[in-house]
Design an enzyme around this catalytic site. Sequence first.
Site, PDB file in Angstrom:
ATOM      1  N   THR A 172       0.819  -1.206   0.000  1.00  0.00           N
ATOM      2  CA  THR A 172       0.000   0.000   0.000  1.00  0.00           C
ATOM      3  C   THR A 172       0.855   1.259   0.000  1.00  0.00           C
ATOM      4  O   THR A 172       1.975   1.266   0.516  1.00  0.00           O
ATOM      5  CB  THR A 172      -0.933   0.050   1.228  1.00  0.00           C
ATOM      6  OG1 THR A 172      -0.145  -0.022   2.426  1.00  0.00           O
ATOM      7  CG2 THR A 172      -1.932  -1.096   1.198  1.00  0.00           C
TER       8      THR A 172
ATOM      9  N   ASN B 226       0.833   4.819   1.641  1.00  0.00           N
ATOM     10  CA  ASN B 226       0.220   5.443   2.805  1.00  0.00           C
ATOM     11  C   ASN B 226       0.295   6.959   2.672  1.00  0.00           C
ATOM     12  O   ASN B 226       1.374   7.528   2.510  1.00  0.00           O
ATOM     13  CB  ASN B 226       0.946   5.002   4.084  1.00  0.00           C
ATOM     14  CG  ASN B 226       0.934   3.503   4.242  1.00  0.00           C
ATOM     15  OD1 ASN B 226      -0.111   2.907   4.450  1.00  0.00           O
ATOM     16  ND2 ASN B 226       2.100   2.873   4.116  1.00  0.00           N
TER      17      ASN B 226
ATOM     18  N   GLU C 250      -4.645   4.238   3.174  1.00  0.00           N
ATOM     19  CA  GLU C 250      -3.767   3.152   2.719  1.00  0.00           C
ATOM     20  C   GLU C 250      -4.314   2.652   1.394  1.00  0.00           C
ATOM     21  O   GLU C 250      -5.375   2.022   1.348  1.00  0.00           O
ATOM     22  CB  GLU C 250      -3.736   2.005   3.736  1.00  0.00           C
ATOM     23  CG  GLU C 250      -2.901   2.300   4.967  1.00  0.00           C
ATOM     24  CD  GLU C 250      -2.627   1.037   5.780  1.00  0.00           C
ATOM     25  OE1 GLU C 250      -1.577   0.980   6.432  1.00  0.00           O
ATOM     26  OE2 GLU C 250      -3.454   0.109   5.745  1.00  0.00           O
TER      27      GLU C 250
END
Length: 305
Positions: free
Chosen positions: A205, A207, A253
């Site tokens: 992911t 962030n 995320e």
Amino acid sequence: MLVTDWRAAPAAARGATLALGNFDGVHLGHRAVLRAAHAARPELKLAALTFEPHPREHFRPEDPPFRLTPAASKAAALQAAGVEIVFALPFDAAFAAMPAEDFVQEVLHGALGARHLACGADFAFGHRRGGDVAFLAGRAEALGIGLTIVPPVVDEAGPISSSRIRRVLQDGYPERAAQKLGRPWEIRGPVSHGDKRGRTIGFPTANVPLGRHLEPARGVYAIRATLAGGQQVPGVANIGPRPTVGGTESRVEAHLFDFSGDLYGQEISIALLHFLRPERKFSGLPELVAQIARDAAEAKKILHI
């Protein structure tokens, strides 16, 4: 062109047709004001005058973040709407205390040399919002400045406003927000280092901290990310504190589909396209991973991937 000091406005920024307002979100109502400013004097440069921080942030600093468009995003949205000059005037105690008469005489007329003004019917300014559109009309006429008062843009629920857009985002309806904005709502910020758990479970992911953005409904969204170079990548994102892994601070995320690359430190935008489900706590990582896979599949279906 971005101008932050009205006392030192460059000569090239003077003499514009000037739209006035906070412009948080740069929504369809705001764009109507911009169009009116341009239509009144199309031969002049189009400028927008706004305030940073938002006056509400100055007067109520304890409020949770509420901005639809923090400063950089607002300037970018204004420029995308055709504004050549953005006056982002610092809103501090001294500016808040400026009488309405001085704002018109010293700022709009003297420093900026505005040739024409446009604003919404509810625009208010000066110390304790002492100036309204009637006051502005009288002073502008006396100074030889044109003025267009723009009626609100309405939909089936009434006038489009930043506060209405905030509410629908907090209720989990990004599509409704997009209708009022004229584009999907985005969260823009630098990709920061997280706990790097996503890559270990097969869903890396990006962030992005919420910063001064409004926190929308916590949960999972189908999204479109715009990377620093302009590349657009679809994906799925969770917004919230991530209770399954003991998180405490809300953030975005985003898992980008079929993408591999180092985004750390890059500023990206995450456009919320569709709300999939509320955030919830899972019994452990296996259950979380299975749900992420279902979320990704649903997002791909919605995004026609």
